[in-house]
Design an enzyme around this catalytic site. Structure first.
Site, PDB file in Angstrom:
ATOM      1  N   LYS A 114       0.678  -1.378  -0.091  1.00  0.00           N
ATOM      2  CA  LYS A 114       0.027   0.159   0.184  1.00  0.00           C
ATOM      3  C   LYS A 114       0.860   1.233  -0.022  1.00  0.00           C
ATOM      4  CE  LYS A 114      -4.068  -1.857   1.878  1.00  0.00           C
ATOM      5  NZ  LYS A 114      -5.331  -1.224   2.973  1.00  0.00           N
ATOM      6  N   LYS A 196      -5.530 -13.950  -8.047  1.00  0.00           N
ATOM      7  CA  LYS A 196      -6.827 -14.356  -7.087  1.00  0.00           C
ATOM      8  C   LYS A 196      -7.939 -12.786  -7.778  1.00  0.00           C
ATOM      9  CE  LYS A 196      -8.283 -12.441  -2.475  1.00  0.00           C
ATOM     10  NZ  LYS A 196      -7.589 -12.210  -1.563  1.00  0.00           N
ATOM     11  N   LYS A 199     -10.876  -7.201  -5.862  1.00  0.00           N
ATOM     12  CA  LYS A 199     -11.291  -5.459  -5.431  1.00  0.00           C
ATOM     13  C   LYS A 199     -10.643  -4.729  -6.259  1.00  0.00           C
ATOM     14  CE  LYS A 199     -11.498  -5.430  -0.929  1.00  0.00           C
ATOM     15  NZ  LYS A 199     -12.360  -5.349   0.102  1.00  0.00           N
TER      16      LYS A 199
END
Ligand code: TRP
Length: 332
Positions: A114, A196, A199
């Protein structure tokens, strides 16, 4: 109710949830709520570690609550609440900060990712995120924490912090265990089945969101990548695309993977992909309608949140009181 074990989980009210989140989290919670004393939070304090639009954050908080309920999470059975409504989360986080080393936080994979993605805003909250998560869990003395694989490192740190505190004083916190979802229920990206479903994927066609309408869902499945050959067979090694679609079909149709293989034996990929899209849309449409209906009833949502916050605050205050006593905070 009293002899049930305690279970805690939370979702951030930020990004759109995908069918992967549904399968990996909310759908599991449905079974868990029957057998555990469950706390399911809306982690809005975690959400502000990256900049949010305030009006959107407010709206998404209610939308996530309505979604929990529309999916079948029962506010009579579980404690559903918003993290910021229970000040003990911030209070315990502060204490736990003094039992957490800067170096450990700097090494967290999600913090590093992040920080790279939000280089303009590497704030203290982003680094402190795992400590707040530890506070969430430890306040309720949760034995079990169902989370995705991506939260494993955070859960390990929560355990370390709990043990560190317990060793420094006397046993105070239950040391929580992660419940990681089964590999078979993992859902991958439709465009890149090695990854995977996320979002925030680069290619929005790779992810199916719980808010997608029927046409969008079917279009995304029609475009899903398949594999060479034409056989519809579960073989994640050699046929990752088809295998992912079989998993999704199985979860959303309620059939087993071998049943699905038999159903599509000798049929083409086109037929198959359409059937998967329809199975997903059939399942999501009633949930979406229910969510809309619940979302329109603000009074009901507020009542759920109020009673959830009261119940959570009561338990949280007990733990925080013990902690304050042990560390030597003078109490009046
Ligand atoms: N960090 C979690 C996520 O993004 C959400 C979360 C916040 C959480 N607090 C928690 C999950 C406590 C489990 C327990 O998925």
């Amino acid at each position: 109710m009293d002899d049930k074990k305690t279970l805690y989980s939370a979702i951030q009210p930020t990004n759109n949830l995908t069918i992967g989140n549904y399968v990996g989290a909310i759908k599991n919670w449905l079974n868990l709520q029957e057998n555990y004393d469950c706390y399911f939070a809306i982690a809005n304090m975690h959400a502000i570690t990256v900049r949010q639009n305030p009006a959107e954050l407010r709206q998404k908080t209610l939308a996530l609550l309505a979604l929990y309920i529309a999916c079948g999470i029962d506010p009579q059975k579980c404690c559903l609440y918003v993290q910021s409504h229970v000040p003990a989360h911030a209070e315990l986080c502060w204490v736990l900060n003094t039992f957490t080393y800067v170096g450990e936080m700097e090494r967290m994979t999600q913090f590093k990712d992040k920080s790279a993605r939000h280089a303009e805003n590497v704030n203290m909250g982003l680094m402190d995120y795992p400590v707040l998560m530890a506070a969430d869990i430890l306040l309720y003395q949760a034995q079990f924490v169902p989370v995705g694989e991506d939260q494993r490192q955070h859960l390990e740190i929560a355990r370390d912090i709990a043990q560190r505190f317990n060793n420094a004083y006397t046993p105070t916190f239950t040391v929580p265990e992660g419940l990681y979802m089964k590999v078979g229920a993992k859902i991958n990206d439709l465009q890149d089945p090695a990854k995977k479903m996320s979002k925030s994927a680069e290619n929005p066609n790779g992810s199916v969101f719980l808010s997608d309408d029927r046409d969008t869902i079917i279009r995304k499945f029609k475009r899903a990548v398949t594999d060479s050959g034409s056989e519809i067979r579960f073989d994640p090694e050699n046929k990752p695309g088809v295998s992912n679609l079989l998993t999704i079909y199985s979860v959303f149709s309620g059939k087993t993977v071998p049943e699905a293989e038999a159903e599509f034996a000798g049929r083409g990929y086109g037929d198959f992909k359409l059937a998967v899209g329809e199975a997903v849309a059939d399942k999501l449409q009633p949930v979406q309608r229910e969510q809309e209906k619940i979302l329109a009833d603000r009074e009901y949502l507020n009542a759920v949140l109020k009673s959830g916050a009261e119940r959570a605050a009561h338990i949280a205050a007990r733990t925080l009181g013990k902690v304050y006593k042990k560390i030597g905070f003078y109490q009046i």
